[in-house]
Design a protein around this motif. Structure first.
Motif, PDB file in Angstrom:
ATOM      1  N   GLY A  26     -34.124  48.494  -4.235  1.00  0.00           N
ATOM      2  CA  GLY A  26     -34.037  50.199  -4.481  1.00  0.00           C
ATOM      3  C   GLY A  26     -34.605  50.508  -5.260  1.00  0.00           C
ATOM      4  N   VAL A  27     -34.024  52.038  -6.052  1.00  0.00           N
ATOM      5  CA  VAL A  27     -33.748  52.685  -7.196  1.00  0.00           C
ATOM      6  C   VAL A  27     -32.889  51.857  -8.234  1.00  0.00           C
ATOM      7  CG1 VAL A  27     -35.147  53.949  -6.468  1.00  0.00           C
ATOM      8  CG2 VAL A  27     -32.858  54.898  -6.515  1.00  0.00           C
ATOM      9  N   VAL A  28     -31.300  50.980  -7.787  1.00  0.00           N
ATOM     10  CA  VAL A  28     -31.114  50.365  -8.479  1.00  0.00           C
ATOM     11  C   VAL A  28     -31.652  50.124 -10.574  1.00  0.00           C
ATOM     12  CG1 VAL A  28     -28.460  49.441  -8.954  1.00  0.00           C
ATOM     13  CG2 VAL A  28     -29.191  50.137  -6.557  1.00  0.00           C
ATOM     14  N   PRO A  29     -30.667  50.179 -11.272  1.00  0.00           N
ATOM     15  CA  PRO A  29     -31.232  50.311 -12.439  1.00  0.00           C
ATOM     16  C   PRO A  29     -30.656  48.579 -12.198  1.00  0.00           C
ATOM     17  CG  PRO A  29     -30.626  51.822 -12.680  1.00  0.00           C
ATOM     18  CD  PRO A  29     -29.873  52.078 -11.150  1.00  0.00           C
ATOM     19  N   GLY A  30     -31.876  47.710 -13.590  1.00  0.00           N
ATOM     20  CA  GLY A  30     -31.781  46.704 -13.525  1.00  0.00           C
ATOM     21  C   GLY A  30     -31.925  45.723 -12.427  1.00  0.00           C
ATOM     22  N   SER A  31     -32.450  44.510 -12.986  1.00  0.00           N
ATOM     23  CA  SER A  31     -33.104  43.664 -11.464  1.00  0.00           C
ATOM     24  C   SER A  31     -31.809  42.465 -12.043  1.00  0.00           C
ATOM     25  CB  SER A  31     -33.930  43.717 -12.741  1.00  0.00           C
ATOM     26  OG  SER A  31     -34.195  42.401 -13.627  1.00  0.00           O
ATOM     27  N   PHE A  32     -32.320  41.453 -10.980  1.00  0.00           N
ATOM     28  CA  PHE A  32     -31.248  39.857 -11.216  1.00  0.00           C
ATOM     29  C   PHE A  32     -32.816  38.995 -11.088  1.00  0.00           C
ATOM     30  CE2 PHE A  32     -29.395  44.145  -8.982  1.00  0.00           C
ATOM     31  CZ  PHE A  32     -28.523  43.825  -9.319  1.00  0.00           C
ATOM     32  N   THR A  33     -31.841  38.056 -11.351  1.00  0.00           N
ATOM     33  CA  THR A  33     -33.117  37.073 -12.015  1.00  0.00           C
ATOM     34  C   THR A  33     -33.091  35.549 -11.043  1.00  0.00           C
ATOM     35  OG1 THR A  33     -33.576  37.673 -13.963  1.00  0.00           O
ATOM     36  CG2 THR A  33     -34.181  34.767 -13.811  1.00  0.00           C
ATOM     37  N   SER A  34     -33.531  35.063 -10.125  1.00  0.00           N
ATOM     38  CA  SER A  34     -33.176  33.524  -9.656  1.00  0.00           C
ATOM     39  C   SER A  34     -33.940  32.355 -10.806  1.00  0.00           C
ATOM     40  CB  SER A  34     -33.045  33.292  -8.490  1.00  0.00           C
ATOM     41  OG  SER A  34     -33.458  32.460  -7.399  1.00  0.00           O
ATOM     42  N   ALA A  35     -33.718  31.786 -10.964  1.00  0.00           N
ATOM     43  CA  ALA A  35     -34.470  30.581 -12.280  1.00  0.00           C
ATOM     44  C   ALA A  35     -34.419  30.099 -11.166  1.00  0.00           C
ATOM     45  CB  ALA A  35     -34.189  30.381 -13.369  1.00  0.00           C
ATOM     46  N   THR A  36     -35.627  28.582 -12.088  1.00  0.00           N
ATOM     47  CA  THR A  36     -36.022  27.714 -10.804  1.00  0.00           C
ATOM     48  C   THR A  36     -36.301  26.991  -9.484  1.00  0.00           C
ATOM     49  OG1 THR A  36     -34.723  25.945 -12.845  1.00  0.00           O
ATOM     50  CG2 THR A  36     -35.594  24.761 -11.479  1.00  0.00           C
ATOM     51  N   VAL A  37     -37.584  28.642  -9.483  1.00  0.00           N
ATOM     52  CA  VAL A  37     -37.180  28.897  -7.835  1.00  0.00           C
ATOM     53  C   VAL A  37     -38.529  27.847  -8.104  1.00  0.00           C
ATOM     54  CG1 VAL A  37     -38.198  30.570  -6.323  1.00  0.00           C
ATOM     55  CG2 VAL A  37     -36.061  30.905  -7.739  1.00  0.00           C
ATOM     56  N   GLU A  38     -38.919  27.651  -6.092  1.00  0.00           N
ATOM     57  CA  GLU A  38     -40.328  26.889  -6.522  1.00  0.00           C
ATOM     58  C   GLU A  38     -40.916  27.555  -5.588  1.00  0.00           C
ATOM     59  OE1 GLU A  38     -39.164  22.960  -4.959  1.00  0.00           O
ATOM     60  OE2 GLU A  38     -39.076  22.452  -7.156  1.00  0.00           O
ATOM     61  N   TYR A  39     -41.945  27.433  -5.577  1.00  0.00           N
ATOM     62  CA  TYR A  39     -43.334  28.744  -4.436  1.00  0.00           C
ATOM     63  C   TYR A  39     -44.397  27.193  -3.895  1.00  0.00           C
ATOM     64  CZ  TYR A  39     -41.685  33.045  -3.753  1.00  0.00           C
ATOM     65  OH  TYR A  39     -40.946  34.185  -3.847  1.00  0.00           O
ATOM     66  N   LYS A  40     -44.675  27.719  -2.698  1.00  0.00           N
ATOM     67  CA  LYS A  40     -45.834  26.308  -2.543  1.00  0.00           C
ATOM     68  C   LYS A  40     -46.823  27.167  -1.645  1.00  0.00           C
ATOM     69  CE  LYS A  40     -46.916  22.136   0.602  1.00  0.00           C
ATOM     70  NZ  LYS A  40     -46.841  21.856   1.751  1.00  0.00           N
ATOM     71  N   VAL A  41     -48.512  27.061  -2.034  1.00  0.00           N
ATOM     72  CA  VAL A  41     -49.956  27.498  -2.031  1.00  0.00           C
ATOM     73  C   VAL A  41     -50.705  26.714  -1.046  1.00  0.00           C
ATOM     74  CG1 VAL A  41     -51.128  28.994  -2.270  1.00  0.00           C
ATOM     75  CG2 VAL A  41     -49.228  29.201  -3.303  1.00  0.00           C
ATOM     76  N   THR A  42     -51.076  26.752   0.155  1.00  0.00           N
ATOM     77  CA  THR A  42     -51.695  25.777   0.364  1.00  0.00           C
ATOM     78  C   THR A  42     -52.598  26.562   0.991  1.00  0.00           C
ATOM     79  OG1 THR A  42     -50.514  25.813   2.867  1.00  0.00           O
ATOM     80  CG2 THR A  42     -50.125  24.702   1.554  1.00  0.00           C
ATOM     81  N   ALA A  43     -53.995  26.131   0.756  1.00  0.00           N
ATOM     82  CA  ALA A  43     -55.682  26.818   1.357  1.00  0.00           C
ATOM     83  C   ALA A  43     -56.204  26.574   2.478  1.00  0.00           C
ATOM     84  CB  ALA A  43     -56.457  26.192   0.479  1.00  0.00           C
ATOM     85  N   ASN A  44     -56.315  27.023   3.512  1.00  0.00           N
ATOM     86  CA  ASN A  44     -56.501  27.480   5.307  1.00  0.00           C
ATOM     87  C   ASN A  44     -58.554  27.372   4.680  1.00  0.00           C
ATOM     88  OD1 ASN A  44     -53.929  27.559   5.674  1.00  0.00           O
ATOM     89  ND2 ASN A  44     -53.841  30.277   5.597  1.00  0.00           N
ATOM     90  N   GLU A  45     -58.712  26.664   6.209  1.00  0.00           N
ATOM     91  CA  GLU A  45     -60.338  26.505   6.155  1.00  0.00           C
ATOM     92  C   GLU A  45     -61.029  27.699   6.025  1.00  0.00           C
ATOM     93  OE1 GLU A  45     -63.143  23.528   8.574  1.00  0.00           O
ATOM     94  OE2 GLU A  45     -61.220  23.805   8.728  1.00  0.00           O
ATOM     95  N   ASP A  46     -60.931  29.409   5.724  1.00  0.00           N
ATOM     96  CA  ASP A  46     -61.026  29.946   5.985  1.00  0.00           C
ATOM     97  C   ASP A  46     -61.561  30.835   4.959  1.00  0.00           C
ATOM     98  OD1 ASP A  46     -58.347  30.954   6.222  1.00  0.00           O
ATOM     99  OD2 ASP A  46     -58.610  32.151   8.031  1.00  0.00           O
ATOM    100  N   GLY A  47     -61.310  30.626   4.063  1.00  0.00           N
ATOM    101  CA  GLY A  47     -60.641  30.862   2.188  1.00  0.00           C
ATOM    102  C   GLY A  47     -59.249  31.402   2.259  1.00  0.00           C
ATOM    103  N   SER A  48     -58.429  31.909   3.222  1.00  0.00           N
ATOM    104  CA  SER A  48     -56.515  32.346   2.782  1.00  0.00           C
ATOM    105  C   SER A  48     -56.392  31.211   2.422  1.00  0.00           C
ATOM    106  CB  SER A  48     -56.500  33.018   4.636  1.00  0.00           C
ATOM    107  OG  SER A  48     -56.609  32.214   5.123  1.00  0.00           O
TER     108      SER A  48
END
Length: 313
Positions: free
Chosen positions: A184-206
């Motif tokens: 929300g509008v709460v000051p500051g932020s929080f961190t999560s380190a060593t996070v993995e994301y996987k991105v895959t391509a679809n045939e329609d370009g998305s």
């Protein structure tokens, strides 16, 4: 050193001329060659010839479609490469892809047609582990080449298609990085380190984007927070901004949240509500940047998360 060795041989031959009439040489394969001592004037050890290296003629990048008993023409847009090389009077083709392994083939080329036989090395796509070698054949043209592997998964055809790399194929991959979370509008932020994301391509370009589990400490009102994995599908590409985005408020998507030590107790799946939008961009240095602003059902504050990561090698 060479001069000293030659003098030793000359001395040896001088002695040989007196003591023997012939020189007997036994090769490593067991065969024997005999020379008359009078016919030998000098013995030299010469360096072995360096074998010629194959010459690269062409290198192309494309995408794959794979067909067998389990999958039917599934597209893999990881930038599969085909190299054509010449080694003397022989032509070679080398195949490489991050998921479907590597291959080497001896080929013939006539009237734009390619045919050949060789070997493919492929790791089990489900179980991983060491790559296994398979007999394979190659046929087609430089715009579409089929690699047939009879003994892989009951018979597998990998078809390589020549095409300019799409924006989806360029961003596809596994990434490791850090997520910064703002509540929300709460000051500051929080961190999560060593996070993995996987991105895959679809045939329609998305593209599809899968977030791994994220853990945060000291989050406002909830204490230690765990956000489970979820996948947002079909992010569309915008050429003007060179980014992918999707409003997934109506996708009936849920995420598991668990908290410990805070004023609010969380331990269940929560549905994403409007506004929930994700934007994915790959910068010129290869850094994946994901901005994900969303609201969850029965939660009073919205969440804004920014992920930065590099593609895993």
């Amino acid at each position: 050193m060479k001069k000293i060795f030659t003098l030793v041989i000359v001395s040896f031959l001088s002695a040989l001329a007196v003591q023997a009439q012939s020189l007997k040489v036994t090769k490593t394969d067991g065969s024997v060659v005999t020379y008359n001592a009078s016919d030998i004037s000098k013995i030299e050890f010469l360096p072995s010839e360096t074998p010629s290296q194959p010459k690269l003629i062409h290198e192309f990048t494309g995408y794959l479609t794979v067909k067998n008993k389990m999958i039917n023409n599934v597209r893999y847009d990881n930038g599969a490469k085909i190299k054509v090389l010449q080694d003397g009077g022989k032509f070679l083709a080398e195949f490489s892809d991050t998921q479907w392994g590597t291959g080497s083939f001896v080929i013939t080329m006539a009237n734009h047609a390619i045919n050949g036989t060789g070997k493919m090395k492929i790791a089990n796509p489900n179980g991983g582990g060491a790559a296994k070698e398979y007999d394979a054949t190659m046929s087609g043209s430089m715009t579409e080449i089929k690699i047939s592997i009879p003994s892989l998964m009951g018979g597998t055809d990998i078809t390589w298609h020549y095409a300019e790399a799409s924006a989806a194929s360029k961003v596809a991959g596994n990434y490791t990085g850090t997520t910064s979370l703002k509540v929300g509008v709460v000051p500051g932020s929080f961190t999560s380190a060593t996070v993995e994301y996987k991105v895959t391509a679809n045939e329609d370009g998305s593209i599809n984007v899968t977030a791994s589990e994220e853990k945060y400490t000291g989050v406002t009102m909830v204490g230690n927070l765990t956000i489970g994995t979820y996948t947002v599908k079909n992010l569309a590409y915008d050429k003007e901004t060179n980014s992918f985005s999707r409003d997934y408020s109506s996708d009936d998507l849920k995420v598991y949240l668990k908290s410990e030590g805070g004023m609010m107790s969380l331990d269940k799946n929560y549905a994403f509500e409007s506004p929930s939008k994700i934007i994915v961009k790959l910068d010129e240095n290869g850094t994946l940047i994901i901005t994900n602003s969303y609201k969850l059902a029965h939660m009073p504050l919205s969440i804004s998360a920014t992920y930065t990561g590099k593609k895993a090698k």
